[in-house]
Design an enzyme around this catalytic site. Structure first.
Site, PDB file in Angstrom:
ATOM      1  N   ASP A  47       4.191   3.792   0.491  1.00  0.00           N
ATOM      2  CA  ASP A  47       4.395   5.228   0.685  1.00  0.00           C
ATOM      3  C   ASP A  47       4.610   5.945  -0.650  1.00  0.00           C
ATOM      4  O   ASP A  47       4.873   5.316  -1.682  1.00  0.00           O
ATOM      5  CB  ASP A  47       5.608   5.433   1.607  1.00  0.00           C
ATOM      6  N   ASP A  65       1.604  12.153   9.489  1.00  0.00           N
ATOM      7  CA  ASP A  65       2.886  11.952  10.174  1.00  0.00           C
ATOM      8  C   ASP A  65       2.890  12.657  11.526  1.00  0.00           C
ATOM      9  O   ASP A  65       3.864  12.564  12.270  1.00  0.00           O
ATOM     10  CB  ASP A  65       4.035  12.521   9.326  1.00  0.00           C
TER      11      ASP A  65
HETATM   12  C1  GLA Z   1       6.844   9.093   5.224  1.00  0.00           C
HETATM   13  C2  GLA Z   1       5.785   8.411   6.055  1.00  0.00           C
HETATM   14  C3  GLA Z   1       6.351   8.093   7.414  1.00  0.00           C
HETATM   15  C4  GLA Z   1       7.552   7.201   7.262  1.00  0.00           C
HETATM   16  C5  GLA Z   1       8.565   7.873   6.363  1.00  0.00           C
HETATM   17  C6  GLA Z   1       9.707   6.937   6.040  1.00  0.00           C
HETATM   18  O1  GLA Z   1       7.134  10.347   5.719  1.00  0.00           O
HETATM   19  O2  GLA Z   1       4.653   9.217   6.162  1.00  0.00           O
HETATM   20  O3  GLA Z   1       5.372   7.463   8.216  1.00  0.00           O
HETATM   21  O4  GLA Z   1       7.144   5.968   6.727  1.00  0.00           O
HETATM   22  O5  GLA Z   1       7.999   8.284   5.135  1.00  0.00           O
HETATM   23  O6  GLA Z   1      10.649   7.522   5.240  1.00  0.00           O
END
Ligand code: GLA
Length: 720
Positions: free
Chosen positions: A456, A521
């Site tokens: 990420d 997300d």
């Molecule tokens: C980001 C990712 C999510 C999740 C969060 C965790 O927003 O896109 O899918 O993994 O971080 O903190």
């Protein structure tokens, strides 16, 4: 003596005019040419007359426009030696061609046509046309052959002259949870310019655009797709030329002082990928998908395994990690057919919320007193793979790492640090930083059978100054790629997902080191229709992570049926992200059923040719292989007419007879209670046979559906 260089792929062709001592010019980029006597006999300049009000020279559209050759905008190079020698003109020295069945390549060596040796510059432009997929890869390398230090402010990977009918641009806008929103506009007299300075690929301005004629649409017309394979700052520009046509260029956007070349040093741009088709947007999509599959993606053990169904902890438990609960969730995941269990954010030291912990990459002793081993073993015993979330480029001020090495972060000395999601960025280009990260993840991957990392990156870069006070946006990307490569070399069976708050880092640069994108997300299935449809214009379905999320959706608060969420998630790399302890028995059965459909059809979904189009109230997505196809129809808005016209599939490239059956339906058909629908009953009772010609020219009869409904069909070739 003018030479014509011609690179040919199956459908497209590049024609350049070269002459030693002259600036190279574009003659043609577009359809493959069989004969071209005019291009060979008549140099570009011989076809023009000097118009009033212009510079006293005749040229074509240059490969490398600069002030030196009289170009006022769209310059491919901006460089100087402490404010002097800011004018260049690159002329051909020589070139080398290499043609194989796989690709046709030309490397052109140019030098700046100046009499001052102290400012000598050389430029290498490399073009490679991929024969099977019609994708042209271009990059440029500038070498400082002079005696002074060269400040490079701008270098285009490529500047491509386009046919005059391409007068519109398609591109994506976005933001968090709304990635890849399709836009289209006429180019007008000022053209179109896009810049990204966020230090990552970005949600807002993905590095992709499509040049279209006003008659080009999904299925027809000329389109040129342009994509920069780079995960940092970038620019894309479409500039109007003096004959009314446009030229497109792109490359890394360089911050002030970012590239400084000592004598003998060079800078090489990221690769700009360009593809032409006369089959509309779907034509260039097929080219880009084929290219990603054949030339970009590197699967562990060289071939793609069936993409395993994920279950991800994030929207189920967020930071609330409890090994007993996770073990229960793993059992429930295995029951519905999940194949890979992904432990998301919250597992590492001090990570109770997003204010702390990043950088301390070992299990939190309070949550996992015995480490991750037990959970990993439990998951593996359930016959699932284990995946882990990491965010290596980041650190929280509240972490052991930051307390030990506050100087490792990228920030401007003397200024208050700028936080994003409460976190700072570490300087990956510092060897000790990359070493620390490699050691931590190498240790985890060596200690446990972890087959997958969700990598990420949850903030933009802002004050990206290193310890020497230099802006290092580009170096950060290069160091990221190197770290990914090193981890993959040490763990060759590892797969990695590129995530940046959802789809903030989706590009062909990072796809050389990763195998999946976290597309968004936003797990709201209505939003996903637009997001996945947009992303699929560039990337193949097997790399687009698409999850069945909770209802109501956490990103929007809207609720859709389990079936509709599943039908949308099937058209990607499917996963589930909701709390399986709290779903009803009927939702569980629906989920199990769609996971089974996905498993039966992922071989087609992830290798076939994808195309998309519109229905009266939504969209269709079609994936074709020679003998099997999957067709999804998604209704998002209320019906506009009492009946739906048959849906034609102009992109159906098959011939012969096809057996059409309903794989799954979600949501409600819109009809009066008892009215007979013989066609539908035939479909439900085992399917109907229809010819390819009918699918293309007459269309598949479909009912009007209520909003948030889907029909998914299987098409199988009938053996005659
Ligand atoms: C980001 C990712 C999510 C999740 C969060 C965790 O927003 O896109 O899918 O993994 O971080 O903190």
């Amino acid at each position: 003596m003018h030479h014509v260089i011609c690179l040919k792929s199956q459908r497209s062709c590049v024609v350049l005019e070269l002459e030693v001592g002259q600036a190279p010019v574009w003659r043609h980029y577009g359809a493959r040419l069989v004969d071209a006597p005019m291009l060979y006999a008549w140099p570009a300049m011989s076809q023009k007359r000097l118009p009033p009000g212009t510079m006293d020279r005749l040229d074509g559209i240059p490969l490398v426009p600069t002030w030196g050759n009289g170009f006022h905008f769209g310059n491919a190079v901006r460089a100087h030696q402490d404010g002097t020698h800011g004018v260049q003109e690159f002329v051909t020295v020589d070139w080398q061609e290499h043609h194989s069945a796989w690709e046709q390549i030309v490397t052109i060596r140019l030098r700046d046509d100046t009499r001052e040796l102290s400012a000598k510059l050389e430029l290498l432009v490399t073009m490679s046309l991929h024969v099977a997929t019609n994708v042209l890869s271009v990059d440029s390398e500038l070498i400082n052959g002079g005696e002074g230090v060269l400040q490079l402010d701008h270098l285009a990977a490529a500047h491509v002259g386009l046919a005059a009918n391409l007068s519109e641009v398609g591109y994506f806008h976005g933001q968090w949870a709304q990635e890849h929103q399709w836009q289209r506009t006429a180019l007008g007299t000022v053209g179109w310019h896009s810049q990204n300075r966020r230090g990552k690929t970005s949600h807002e301005t993905p590095p992709t655009c499509y040049l279209l004629s006003e008659h080009s649409h999904d299925h027809s017309g000329e389109v040129v797709a342009v994509h920069l394979g780079w995960s940092g700052n970038h620019f894309l520009e479409v500039n109007r030329q003096d004959d009314g046509s446009y030229a497109v260029s792109g490359g890394e956007w360089l911050a002030p002082g970012e590239v400084r070349l000592e004598p003998g040093q060079s800078y090489r741009t990221p690769t700009l990928y360009v593809s032409w088709s006369d089959q509309g947007l779907n034509g260039v999509t097929a080219n880009l998908h084929g290219f990603a599959r054949q030339a970009i993606l590197k699967w562990p053990r060289q071939t793609m395994r069936p993409r395993p169904v994920h279950w991800n902890t994030w929207e189920a438990i967020y930071f609330d990690h409890n090994p007993a609960v996770l073990q229960e969730l793993a059992v429930r995941a295995a029951e519905i057919g999940v194949e890979r269990f992904v432990l998301d954010d919250g597992w590492f030291r001090g990570r109770h919320d997003d204010t702390a912990g990043l950088g301390d990459w070992w299990p939190d002793p309070a949550k996992y007193p015995e480490g991750l081993g037990n959970l990993v073993a439990h998951v593996r015993a359930l016959k699932m793979e284990f995946g882990l979330w990491v965010e290596p480029e980041m650190v929280n001020a509240n972490s052991a790492l930051f307390r030990a090495h506050p100087d490792w972060v990228l920030q401007s000395p003397g200024r208050a640090p700028q936080l994003g999601r409460q976190q700072l960025v570490v300087d990956l280009a510092r060897p000790e930083v990359s070493e620390y990260l490699f050691d931590k993840f190498h240790a985890l991957l060596s200690a446990h059978p972890i087959s997958y990392l969700k990598w990420d990156m949850n903030r933009d870069l802002a004050q990206a100054e290193n310890a020497q006070g230099r802006l290092v946006y580009g170096q950060q990307v290069v160091a990221l790629y190197a770290l990914l490569e090193r981890l993959r070399a040490a763990h060759p069976t590892l797969e990695i997902e590129s995530c940046a708050s959802g789809g903030g880092r989706m590009d062909l640069g990072i796809l050389r080191f990763t195998q999946r994108f976290w597309t968004s997300d936003n797990n709201d299935a209505v939003s996903r229709v637009a997001i996945q449809g947009g992303a699929a214009r560039t990337f193949p379905l097997e790399v687009l992570g698409s999850h069945v999320g909770p209802a109501p959706a956490h990103a929007t608060g809207r609720t859709q049926s389990m079936g509709f969420r599943c039908a949308v998630a099937c058209f990607g790399h499917m996963g589930v992200e909701s709390d399986l302890r709290h779903i009803s028995a009927s939702d569980k059965a629906t989920l199990q059923c769609w996971i089974a459909i996905y498993k039966s059809w992922r071989g087609v979904l992830h290798t076939g040719t994808f195309s998309q189009g519109k229905t009266a109230n939504g969209v269709w997505w079609l994936v074709q292989t020679a003998c099997q196809c999957v067709l999804g129809m998604f209704t998002c808005t209320p019906a506009v007419s009492p009946h739906h016209a048959p849906v034609r599939l102009p992109q159906f490239v098959q011939s012969g007879w096809w057996h059409v059956s309903l794989l799954g339906e979600a949501g409600q058909e819109r009809c009066r209670a008892n009215s007979p629908a013989p066609w539908r009953h035939a479909l439900m009772r085992g399917g109907v046979t229809i010819s390819a010609a009918e699918l293309v020219n007459v269309g598949l009869p479909v009912p009007n559906m209520n909003p948030e409904s889907a029909l998914v069909f299987a098409l199988q070739r009938v053996v005659e």
